[in-house]
Write a protein that holds these residues in place. Structure first.
Motif, short mmCIF file in Angstrom:
data_model
loop_
_atom_site.label_atom_id
_atom_site.label_comp_id
_atom_site.label_asym_id
_atom_site.label_seq_id
_atom_site.Cartn_x
_atom_site.Cartn_y
_atom_site.Cartn_z
N LYS A 1 -7.00 -2.47 10.88
CA LYS A 1 -7.54 -3.74 10.24
C LYS A 1 -8.78 -4.36 11.14
N PRO A 2 -9.96 -3.91 10.86
CA PRO A 2 -10.94 -4.30 11.68
C PRO A 2 -11.34 -5.72 11.72
N LYS A 3 -11.20 -6.41 10.28
CA LYS A 3 -11.58 -7.41 10.19
C LYS A 3 -10.39 -8.00 9.29
N ASP A 4 -10.49 -8.05 7.95
CA ASP A 4 -9.49 -8.82 7.30
C ASP A 4 -8.85 -8.04 6.23
N LYS A 5 -8.97 -6.61 5.94
CA LYS A 5 -8.27 -5.86 5.08
C LYS A 5 -7.88 -4.51 6.02
N TRP A 6 -6.64 -4.05 5.57
CA TRP A 6 -6.04 -2.80 6.25
C TRP A 6 -7.00 -1.56 5.50
N LYS A 7 -7.19 -0.63 6.46
CA LYS A 7 -7.56 0.48 5.70
C LYS A 7 -6.80 1.65 6.30
N ILE A 8 -6.76 2.94 5.84
CA ILE A 8 -6.32 4.11 6.18
C ILE A 8 -6.97 4.69 7.48
N TYR A 9 -6.37 4.71 8.64
CA TYR A 9 -6.98 5.18 9.84
C TYR A 9 -6.89 6.74 9.86
N LYS A 10 -5.58 7.04 9.66
CA LYS A 10 -5.23 8.58 9.81
C LYS A 10 -4.09 8.64 8.81
N PHE A 11 -4.25 10.08 8.30
CA PHE A 11 -2.96 10.43 7.55
C PHE A 11 -2.64 11.80 7.60
N LYS A 12 -1.49 12.36 7.79
CA LYS A 12 -1.17 13.50 7.99
C LYS A 12 0.08 14.02 7.58
N ILE B 1 -4.92 5.94 -1.49
CA ILE B 1 -4.59 5.45 0.07
C ILE B 1 -6.11 5.60 0.79
N PHE B 2 -6.87 6.60 0.32
CA PHE B 2 -8.10 6.87 0.98
C PHE B 2 -9.33 5.88 0.55
N GLY B 3 -8.94 5.38 -0.77
CA GLY B 3 -9.63 4.23 -1.32
C GLY B 3 -9.86 3.05 -0.53
N LEU C 1 0.81 -1.33 0.22
CA LEU C 1 -0.11 -0.08 0.01
C LEU C 1 0.81 1.28 -0.07
N MET C 2 1.79 1.39 0.75
CA MET C 2 2.93 2.53 0.77
C MET C 2 3.57 2.69 -0.26
N ASP C 3 4.13 1.60 -0.70
CA ASP C 3 4.85 1.53 -2.14
C ASP C 3 4.22 2.14 -3.12
N ILE C 4 2.83 1.69 -3.27
CA ILE C 4 2.01 2.24 -4.50
C ILE C 4 1.59 3.85 -4.12
N PHE C 5 1.43 3.97 -2.77
CA PHE C 5 1.11 5.47 -2.53
C PHE C 5 2.26 6.25 -3.10
N PHE C 6 3.45 5.77 -2.51
CA PHE C 6 4.63 6.94 -3.07
C PHE C 6 4.79 6.72 -4.61
N ASP C 7 4.72 5.75 -5.24
CA ASP C 7 4.84 5.80 -6.77
C ASP C 7 4.05 6.63 -7.10
N LYS C 8 2.77 6.80 -6.77
CA LYS C 8 1.69 7.66 -7.41
C LYS C 8 2.13 9.08 -6.89
N TYR C 9 2.62 9.19 -5.67
CA TYR C 9 2.89 10.64 -5.18
C TYR C 9 3.95 11.11 -6.00
N LYS C 10 4.93 10.40 -6.41
CA LYS C 10 6.23 11.05 -7.25
C LYS C 10 5.49 12.01 -8.43
N THR C 11 4.30 11.51 -8.95
CA THR C 11 3.89 12.23 -10.29
C THR C 11 2.43 12.99 -10.22
N ASN C 12 1.86 12.39 -9.02
CA ASN C 12 0.54 13.27 -8.85
C ASN C 12 0.07 12.78 -7.37
N PRO C 13 0.34 13.89 -6.52
CA PRO C 13 -0.20 13.68 -5.09
C PRO C 13 -1.67 13.54 -4.99
#
Length: 146
Positions: A116-127, A51-53, A32-44
């Motif tokens: 991770k409330p059940k079986d998938k991680w989700k962003i809880y906080k980002f700042k 990540i909020f998806g 998740l974080m690798d994909i986030f930073f790959d996207k961040y490079k070109t389009n924040p």
């Protein structure tokens, strides 16, 4: 007796030189974080959408405001050169914290909390902020407990 003392010393030395490698993250979080930073490079904005998806509980207006702020970061902090993990903390197997140094001409700190409330991680906080030094100063403080 000499043999026992020598064996104990060797055991202590070998134990002190090997630190256990406890992982505080699983491969899904790393991806998740690798994909986030790959996207961040070109389009924040696209990175924020990605990540909020992972969390449908966040209001679209909050995401839009965050995207608008993050998209101006190149103007404020300069060019992007990469990122480095500052620290990660595992509160439990379902709640983790990551702090990254995001390398622009001026340093920026990104903080991610995943839940991770059940079986998938989700962003809880980002700042994000420019208080990278605050985390370093805090980690350098010496606390005396009596």
């Amino acid at each position: 007796m000499k043999y026992i003392v020598t064996s104990l010393l060797l055991l202590l030395i070998s134990c002190s030189n090997t630190k256990p490698q406890e992982k505080t993250e699983d491969p899904t979080l790393q991806k998740l974080m690798d994909i986030f930073f790959d996207k961040y490079k070109t389009n924040p904005k696209e990175a924020v959408d990605f990540i909020f998806g992972t969390n449908t509980d966040i209001l679209p207006d909050q995401v839009k405001e965050l995207k608008d702020k993050l998209s101006t970061i190149n103007l404020l902090a300069g060019n992007f050169y990469g990122q480095e993990l500052i620290t990660s903390q595992k509160a439990s197997s379902s709640l983790v914290y990551f702090s990254f140094l995001v390398k622009h001409d001026k340093p920026i700190r990104f903080i991610f909390m995943f839940y991770k409330p059940k079986d998938k991680w989700k962003i809880y906080k980002f700042k994000f902020d420019d208080q990278v030094d605050a985390e370093l100063e805090e980690s350098g403080k010496v606390y005396f407990i009596k």
